[in-house]
Design a protein around this motif. Sequence first.
Motif, PDB file in Angstrom:
ATOM      1  N   ARG A   1       2.377   0.172   3.183  1.00 46.15           N
ATOM      2  CA  ARG A   1       2.890  -0.860   3.973  1.00 46.15           C
ATOM      3  C   ARG A   1       2.343  -1.818   4.737  1.00 46.15           C
ATOM      4  N   GLY A   2       1.340  -1.305   4.967  1.00 40.75           N
ATOM      5  CA  GLY A   2       0.568  -1.822   6.090  1.00 40.75           C
ATOM      6  C   GLY A   2      -0.295  -2.492   5.964  1.00 40.75           C
ATOM      7  N   GLN A   3      -1.818  -2.161   6.758  1.00 42.31           N
ATOM      8  CA  GLN A   3      -3.241  -2.239   6.186  1.00 42.31           C
ATOM      9  C   GLN A   3      -3.782  -0.916   6.573  1.00 42.31           C
TER      10      GLN A   3
ATOM     11  N   PRO B   1      -2.582  -3.112  -0.333  1.00 42.38           N
ATOM     12  CA  PRO B   1      -1.417  -3.012   1.474  1.00 42.38           C
ATOM     13  C   PRO B   1      -0.954  -4.146   1.482  1.00 42.38           C
ATOM     14  N   HIS B   2       0.578  -3.885   2.605  1.00 36.02           N
ATOM     15  CA  HIS B   2       1.444  -4.126   2.503  1.00 36.02           C
ATOM     16  C   HIS B   2       2.843  -4.610   1.503  1.00 36.02           C
ATOM     17  N   THR B   3       2.709  -3.568   1.168  1.00 36.29           N
ATOM     18  CA  THR B   3       3.660  -2.959   0.199  1.00 36.29           C
ATOM     19  C   THR B   3       4.448  -1.604   0.837  1.00 36.29           C
ATOM     20  N   GLU B   4       5.402  -1.551   1.039  1.00 35.70           N
ATOM     21  CA  GLU B   4       6.285  -0.632   1.143  1.00 35.70           C
ATOM     22  C   GLU B   4       6.924  -0.195  -0.173  1.00 35.70           C
TER      23      GLU B   4
ATOM     24  N   GLN C   1      -3.515   1.576   9.622  1.00 36.31           N
ATOM     25  CA  GLN C   1      -2.274   1.390   9.926  1.00 36.31           C
ATOM     26  C   GLN C   1      -1.937   2.424  11.149  1.00 36.31           C
TER      27      GLN C   1
END
Length: 377
Positions: A44-46, A115-118, A49
């Motif tokens: 959900r982050g890098q 990344p950036h995918t929850e 994260q």
Amino acid sequence: MTGSDGAPAPKTLDALVIGAGPAGIGTALALSAVDDLMIGVIDRGQIGQTFLDWPTKQTFLTPSFTGNGFGATDLNAVHPRTSPAYSLGTDYLTGPQYAKYLRSVVQHFQVPVLPHTEVTAVEPAGDEFTVTTSRGPVSAHTVVWAGGEFSDRPEARLAGISLSDHSATGAAWEPRSGRMIVIGGYESGIDIACHHIEQGAQVTVVDAGSPWDAGPGSDPSFRLAPRSRMRLNAAAATGRLTLTGAHASSIKRDGAEWVVSLGNGTRIRADSRPIAATGFGPGLGPVSGLFTLRGDGWPELDDDDQSTITPGLFLSGPAMRHGALKFCFVYKFRQRFAHIARVIGEAQGKECGGLEEWRTAGMLTDDLSCCGVECAC
Ligand SMILES: Cc1cc2nc3c(=O)[nH]c(=O)nc-3n(C[C@H](O)[C@H](O)[C@H](O)COP(=O)(O)OP(=O)(O)OC[C@H]3O[C@@H](n4cnc5c(N)ncnc54)[C@H](O)[C@@H]3O)c2cc1C
């Protein structure tokens, strides 16, 4: 793993790893050593994260060192041919340094990370899983949950706990003067107590189990690490550290002070909000309903780190428990990356010979009965 528009591709992956921390990246690297597996990692982050989110003063307590060539792989490495000590020239890494190491590993081994995918839901559907993400659904035959524990901070059963700051928050590491109270005396409690003593505060650490007095035993999950003991001795030498072996039962406000009542009937006072170094929960997030929990609240796993109620769903990371064994450090939970990869690979009829590198490097424990060794001296 991504389509041309940047959205997840509509194929069924052989294995989807959720979480791009050391557990997720390490498991993905081992899965990549299995021939012909289509895998992906989502975060959900890098990449790394959690380490980017660590309080800035926080460092690893497990040292890094380049012993790889002699069969002693760097304690914080997630692949046999890497070493954070080598790439960063540091032994006690900060969070951002470790995140940088993870990024370099991902780049070098070309691990497919989105990344950036929850991930918001994981549902078993026949012989595969439908994983709902913030960028659309993903299908996978196998899912490895590696979501970590950092964001799971269960409130200690203590009246007035909301008057405290958890040790993983930035607020707990801000400079404080005068009298302070830290509730919890294992690694994170001693770490933050020493930090504030180094800044000039007067600190009382409260813990009914007196972990600083832990007796014999060579497992660092049950004893303070050598570096923590050294820092504790230095803190004690200032005369500004008090270690109290008592249960904290409540926190109250009294004018400009905070009062912690102890199970032994005494009360101690602080000039700032007490710090709760009371640990973390298993952090199962969207897969919490797909595991049963043991009596102690940690997920029940079979001998292959798989959910006992959801075949094909594995757990990698510090929430792993087998009997009394805790896998809460990188050098412990990494021992299972290659085992999980082998189980997943063999179930899909793949060639797993590439995983022997992990065994040769001492990064594979598939016989859990061998972990309880005590040092002779
Ligand atoms: C304060 C502290 C100090 C520590 N010090 C040490 C140490 O010195 N040495 C050591 O070996 N271990 C240490 N540990 C143990 C720690 O457990 C590991 O270092 C490590 O963070 C665990 O790795 P992980 O990959 O399981 O989890 P993480 O590093 O937390 O990675 C999990 C990832 O999953 C992602 N994620 C979570 N939920 C979702 C979701 N729903 N969808 C998509 N992505 C998601 C997160 O963004 C994160 O990037 C420490 C732990 C803490 C809390």
